[in-house]
Design a protein around this motif. Structure first.
Motif, PDB file in Angstrom:
ATOM      1  N   ILE A  35     110.941  54.907  18.631  1.00 36.59           N
ATOM      2  CA  ILE A  35     110.424  54.631  20.141  1.00 36.59           C
ATOM      3  C   ILE A  35     111.090  53.608  20.772  1.00 36.59           C
ATOM      4  N   GLN A  36     111.901  52.724  20.270  1.00 29.20           N
ATOM      5  CA  GLN A  36     112.745  51.672  21.098  1.00 29.20           C
ATOM      6  C   GLN A  36     113.975  52.278  21.326  1.00 29.20           C
ATOM      7  N   GLN A  37     114.622  53.047  20.630  1.00 29.54           N
ATOM      8  CA  GLN A  37     116.074  53.498  20.957  1.00 29.54           C
ATOM      9  C   GLN A  37     116.112  55.072  21.492  1.00 29.54           C
ATOM     10  N   GLU A  38     114.947  55.592  21.437  1.00 28.95           N
ATOM     11  CA  GLU A  38     115.346  56.971  22.030  1.00 28.95           C
ATOM     12  C   GLU A  38     114.174  57.500  23.075  1.00 28.95           C
ATOM     13  N   PRO A  39     114.667  57.508  24.530  1.00 27.22           N
ATOM     14  CA  PRO A  39     113.850  57.577  25.249  1.00 27.22           C
ATOM     15  C   PRO A  39     113.065  58.912  25.273  1.00 27.22           C
ATOM     16  N   GLY A  40     113.642  59.849  24.759  1.00 24.42           N
ATOM     17  CA  GLY A  40     113.020  61.125  24.578  1.00 24.42           C
ATOM     18  C   GLY A  40     111.797  61.242  23.619  1.00 24.42           C
ATOM     19  N   THR A  41     111.876  60.368  22.697  1.00 26.04           N
ATOM     20  CA  THR A  41     111.058  60.333  21.653  1.00 26.04           C
ATOM     21  C   THR A  41     109.714  59.604  22.315  1.00 26.04           C
ATOM     22  N   LEU A  42     108.596  60.569  22.800  1.00 34.42           N
ATOM     23  CA  LEU A  42     107.454  59.878  23.649  1.00 34.42           C
ATOM     24  C   LEU A  42     106.338  59.186  22.932  1.00 34.42           C
ATOM     25  N   ALA A  43     105.993  59.545  21.773  1.00 38.55           N
ATOM     26  CA  ALA A  43     105.032  59.443  20.766  1.00 38.55           C
ATOM     27  C   ALA A  43     105.084  59.733  19.715  1.00 38.55           C
ATOM     28  N   MET A  44     104.597  58.845  18.647  1.00 38.41           N
ATOM     29  CA  MET A  44     104.510  59.124  17.158  1.00 38.41           C
ATOM     30  C   MET A  44     103.467  58.233  16.523  1.00 38.41           C
ATOM     31  N   TYR A  45     102.433  59.236  15.796  1.00 36.04           N
ATOM     32  CA  TYR A  45     101.312  58.399  15.139  1.00 36.04           C
ATOM     33  C   TYR A  45     101.428  59.066  13.795  1.00 36.04           C
ATOM     34  N   THR A  46     101.144  58.187  12.745  1.00 39.05           N
ATOM     35  CA  THR A  46     101.045  58.320  11.574  1.00 39.05           C
ATOM     36  C   THR A  46      99.708  57.751  10.841  1.00 39.05           C
ATOM     37  N   GLY A  47      99.082  58.337  10.013  1.00 32.88           N
ATOM     38  CA  GLY A  47      97.755  57.889   9.308  1.00 32.88           C
ATOM     39  C   GLY A  47      97.657  58.680   8.208  1.00 32.88           C
ATOM     40  N   HIS A  48      96.584  58.247   7.573  1.00 33.70           N
ATOM     41  CA  HIS A  48      96.095  58.795   6.116  1.00 33.70           C
ATOM     42  C   HIS A  48      94.533  58.910   6.175  1.00 33.70           C
ATOM     43  N   LEU A  49      94.104  60.024   5.454  1.00 29.68           N
ATOM     44  CA  LEU A  49      92.669  60.373   5.333  1.00 29.68           C
ATOM     45  C   LEU A  49      91.999  59.501   4.150  1.00 29.68           C
ATOM     46  N   ASP A  50      92.648  59.295   3.172  1.00 30.87           N
ATOM     47  CA  ASP A  50      91.853  58.937   1.687  1.00 30.87           C
ATOM     48  C   ASP A  50      92.390  57.610   1.602  1.00 30.87           C
ATOM     49  N   ASP A  51      91.542  56.959   0.608  1.00 26.97           N
ATOM     50  CA  ASP A  51      92.057  55.688   0.379  1.00 26.97           C
ATOM     51  C   ASP A  51      93.149  55.262  -0.432  1.00 26.97           C
ATOM     52  N   LEU A  52      93.809  56.267  -1.130  1.00 21.87           N
ATOM     53  CA  LEU A  52      95.062  56.420  -1.784  1.00 21.87           C
ATOM     54  C   LEU A  52      95.972  56.653  -0.825  1.00 21.87           C
ATOM     55  N   GLY A  53      95.969  57.203   0.366  1.00 23.26           N
ATOM     56  CA  GLY A  53      97.031  57.391   1.127  1.00 23.26           C
ATOM     57  C   GLY A  53      97.714  58.622   0.759  1.00 23.26           C
ATOM     58  N   ILE A  54      97.198  59.579   0.098  1.00 27.64           N
ATOM     59  CA  ILE A  54      97.711  60.744  -0.339  1.00 27.64           C
ATOM     60  C   ILE A  54      97.976  61.916   0.751  1.00 27.64           C
ATOM     61  N   GLU A  55      96.505  62.047   1.504  1.00 28.03           N
ATOM     62  CA  GLU A  55      96.373  63.050   2.434  1.00 28.03           C
ATOM     63  C   GLU A  55      96.840  62.411   3.832  1.00 28.03           C
ATOM     64  N   ASN A  56      98.105  62.637   4.724  1.00 23.11           N
ATOM     65  CA  ASN A  56      98.435  62.259   5.812  1.00 23.11           C
ATOM     66  C   ASN A  56      98.582  62.993   6.702  1.00 23.11           C
ATOM     67  N   ARG A  57      98.540  62.567   8.098  1.00 19.49           N
ATOM     68  CA  ARG A  57      98.650  63.116   9.258  1.00 19.49           C
ATOM     69  C   ARG A  57      99.832  62.498   9.812  1.00 19.49           C
ATOM     70  N   VAL A  58     100.725  63.436  10.827  1.00 12.98           N
ATOM     71  CA  VAL A  58     101.675  62.818  11.553  1.00 12.98           C
ATOM     72  C   VAL A  58     101.724  63.614  12.822  1.00 12.98           C
ATOM     73  N   LEU A  59     101.572  62.950  13.808  1.00 17.68           N
ATOM     74  CA  LEU A  59     101.493  63.560  15.189  1.00 17.68           C
ATOM     75  C   LEU A  59     102.667  63.169  16.157  1.00 17.68           C
ATOM     76  N   GLU A  60     103.693  64.013  16.775  1.00 17.57           N
ATOM     77  CA  GLU A  60     104.964  63.694  17.382  1.00 17.57           C
ATOM     78  C   GLU A  60     104.743  64.260  18.661  1.00 17.57           C
ATOM     79  N   LEU A  61     105.578  63.784  19.475  1.00 17.21           N
ATOM     80  CA  LEU A  61     105.357  64.233  20.910  1.00 17.21           C
ATOM     81  C   LEU A  61     107.059  63.742  21.596  1.00 17.21           C
TER      82      LEU A  61
END
Length: 223
Positions: A35-61
């Motif tokens: 996000i700092q070095q790439e002006p064309g990378t507009l947004a990135m979000y990462t997160g997990h659903l469960d307490d162990l962090g096994i199920e993850n979601r990543v959104l990229e723009l």
């Protein structure tokens, strides 16, 4: 406001529990550097659903395909890719057409732990109601952003491979902001009005890991 339709994708990732820490560490470095070095990378979000962090979601723009190629060839992504190769045991990607994007905060550089609340809503429209549902959601999102200063970001997209399916991705400053949103009269009215237009609605609470954007992005697809 952006005029070109950006590249918009949502990943579902399942990780080995033993690799979660390594995956999170290298993922954080990848997102913060990109996000700092790439002006064309507009947004990135990462997160997990469960307490162990096994199920993850990543959104990229990304601004466009060329911007994604710049990111894909970057040193930080190559490092991430190596770790992900051993950490990810299953993945799927959802290519989306971005319909509406509204942000009202400066650039995000948020790393867990954070009070921010991330909500993913998936809507399946009736076969003849895709256009009507699209208009209804866009109107509801605009009103919510205008009325709720603590609704940080809202992305609304249509699944390319399944045009009856829509995705709404929202970030709130904290749980109080999310609870206030739920009590918003316009939100309640939207839920009532959309009932006859959808066959299924699924809301997923995502525990945020890293949230980064270039800041104050806006876009509306006019097709």
């Amino acid at each position: 406001m952006m005029t070109q339709v950006p590249l918009f994708r949502l990943f579902n990732l399942r990780l080995k529990a033993s690799e979660k820490a390594a995956f999170a560490k290298v993922g954080e470095q990848n997102l913060l550097t990109s996000i700092q070095q790439e002006p064309g990378t507009l947004a990135m979000y990462t997160g997990h659903l469960d307490d162990l962090g096994i199920e993850n979601r990543v959104l990229e723009l990304y601004r466009d395909q060329a911007s994604y190629e710049v990111h894909a060839k970057s040193p930080q992504f190559q490092t991430f890719k190596t770790v992900a190769g051993r950490a990810v045991v299953d993945q799927s990607v959802m290519a989306l057409t971005l319909l509406l994007l509204l942000e009202q905060d400066p650039a995000l550089r948020t790393v867990a732990p954070t009070q921010q609340v991330v909500v993913l809503t998936e809507l399946m429209a009736q076969p003849t109601a895709t256009a009507e549902l699209q208009v209804l959601v866009k109107s509801a999102v605009r009103r919510a952003i205008a009325a709720e200063t603590r609704l940080v970001t809202a992305y609304f997209g249509q699944v390319m491979a399944e045009p009856q399916k829509f995705v709404l991705f929202e970030v709130f400053q904290d749980d109080a902001a999310y609870q206030q949103h739920q009590q918003n009269a316009d939100v309640k009215a939207f839920k009532q009005a959309s009932q006859s237009l959808i066959t299924q609605a699924t809301t997923t609470m995502i525990k945020p890991d890293v949230l980064v954007t270039q800041g104050q992005l806006t876009f509306e697809n006019q097709f």
